[in-house]
Design an enzyme around this catalytic site. Sequence first.
Site, PDB file in Angstrom:
ATOM      1  CG  HIS A  58      -2.065  -1.018   1.035  1.00  0.00           C
ATOM      2  ND1 HIS A  58      -3.331  -0.689   0.592  1.00  0.00           N
ATOM      3  CD2 HIS A  58      -2.073  -2.357   1.228  1.00  0.00           C
ATOM      4  CE1 HIS A  58      -4.067  -1.779   0.541  1.00  0.00           C
ATOM      5  NE2 HIS A  58      -3.319  -2.816   0.918  1.00  0.00           N
ATOM      6  CE1 TYR A 110       0.607  -5.250   7.275  1.00  0.00           C
ATOM      7  CE2 TYR A 110      -0.180  -3.369   8.526  1.00  0.00           C
ATOM      8  CZ  TYR A 110      -0.375  -4.326   7.556  1.00  0.00           C
ATOM      9  OH  TYR A 110      -1.550  -4.331   6.845  1.00  0.00           O
TER      10      TYR A 110
END
Length: 332
Positions: free
Chosen positions: A51, A321
Amino acid sequence: MRLSLLATALAASLALPAAAAPPANPAQTAQDLIATFEALSGVHKGQRRGHAKGFCAVGEFTATPAARALSSSPLFDGGTHAVRGRFSIGGGNPAAPDAGRNARGLGLDFQLPGGAAHRMALLSAPVFGAATPEGFLAALRANLPDPATGKPDPAKQAEVRARFPETANQPAWLAANNPPWSYATTPYFSVHTFVFTNAVGQAQPLRFRLEPRDGVKRLDEAELANAPKDFLQARLAERLAKGPVQWDLVLTLANEGDALDDPSREWTGPHREVTAGTLSLRAPQGDEARACDAINFDPNVLSAGVAPSADPVLKMRSLAYALSFGKRLSGQ
């Protein structure tokens, strides 16, 4: 029903079932996932590995009394809490076209009393790309270009689909649903199951979504064919000039037999739903425009009263992440 769901939720929070055991080396799998994202999209220093293309928003969230009956989280205390958000496009290319057939994202960072942390990472598709980290990694690797052709090898893709048939679910949904007309006209889904616990210890597994008050609107075929490369940020700014954009947070409570640890499967049939609050977002001003840049929108960062399920993909997201976050902060 309530006792059965409670038992299921508690079991899910304590251990993984044998069929959904984590890989032997989750840290290595997370590293492989990040490396594959980089191979697919290139290394864009200082950018998110997933993203990558996105921008910030700011706003507020106010819960309903019905939410308090399900969770003791300060997120649902009835007060109005500041939110920092980030709209994004799936994939690791910060210059991706806005009309691509991939999922849109919305990351949220709620600023709660006493410094409590609560974050969400939602997708515009109701299902994730795989049921396990291994399946997700295999599906990503199958999309790598073959050196001889410069394109993915259909035989490798077919082999992955045979081993991990659920990896076809999200691509099928994206193929059947055109991309959003605006970030303001799409729902956003938790994809994963979470467990809410209220003040008297009752646990309830559920999923949730943000339902747009502007209504759901997608690009039609003509718009899809002629969409400019970049339009989503400008279109949202135009809408925000008229006032905040709002979504209702809708909780979908699990039924007997629902897949609690498989984000690649939708829950079908009638379910009890509870409207838990309203999210209002507005255009950022000044320093707010960069307020989300340093946030790691890890969906496992949760306040008391909300817990992750045993979903192995959800667990893996924290590791992946963190790796992406570390690379981004160090300028890699």
